[in-house]
Design a protein around this motif. Structure first.
Motif, short mmCIF file in Angstrom:
data_model
loop_
_atom_site.label_atom_id
_atom_site.label_comp_id
_atom_site.label_asym_id
_atom_site.label_seq_id
_atom_site.Cartn_x
_atom_site.Cartn_y
_atom_site.Cartn_z
N LEU A 86 0.83 -1.21 0.00
CA LEU A 86 0.00 0.00 0.00
C LEU A 86 0.86 1.26 0.00
CD1 LEU A 86 -2.82 -1.05 2.47
CD2 LEU A 86 -3.05 -0.61 0.02
N ASN A 146 2.08 2.11 -3.34
CA ASN A 146 1.00 2.38 -4.30
C ASN A 146 0.87 1.30 -5.37
OD1 ASN A 146 0.05 4.72 -3.10
ND2 ASN A 146 1.56 5.98 -4.16
N HIS A 184 -1.35 -0.84 -5.52
CA HIS A 184 -2.78 -1.04 -5.79
C HIS A 184 -3.38 -0.03 -6.74
CE1 HIS A 184 -2.66 1.99 -2.68
NE2 HIS A 184 -3.94 2.23 -2.86
#
Length: 104
Positions: free
Chosen positions: A15, A18, A20
């Motif tokens: 996460l 980044n 995702h």
């Protein structure tokens, strides 16, 4: 417990990087990896499925006896640092920039 299962720390690192964040365009082949779509039309990638594919790739690469038989390639600028670090840590070859046909 499965040692290859995604931990909470793995999820936090993905996460923070980044991983995702997708794009505004998704084709039919990528649709199964999409978790959902944000209000600004950016698709978010399912990190569980991403982790599964990373573990599959890691197992395939680990099964190759000679690391020099593996080559990591990236045409995009943001991927070139990643493949360089990957090659340094695993002893594989890398090619940043445009892939020239006939290289192998």
């Amino acid at each position: 417990a499965n040692p290859l299962a995604m931990t909470e720390d793995d999820l936090k690192l993905m996460l923070a990087a980044n991983v995702h964040i997708g794009t505004k365009n998704v084709d039919a082949q990528m649709q199964r990896y999409v978790w959902r779509r944000r209000q600004d039309s950016v698709y978010l990638i399912n990190l569980g499925k991403t982790w599964e594919k990373l573990m599959l790739a890691a197992r395939v690469i680990a099964a190759i006896e000679n690391p020099q038989d593996v080559m990591a390639c990236s045409v995009r600028l943001f991927g070139q640092r990643a493949i360089f670090k990957f090659a340094q840590n695993t002893g594989t070859q890398y090619m940043g920039g445009r892939f020239i046909p006939g290289t192998f």
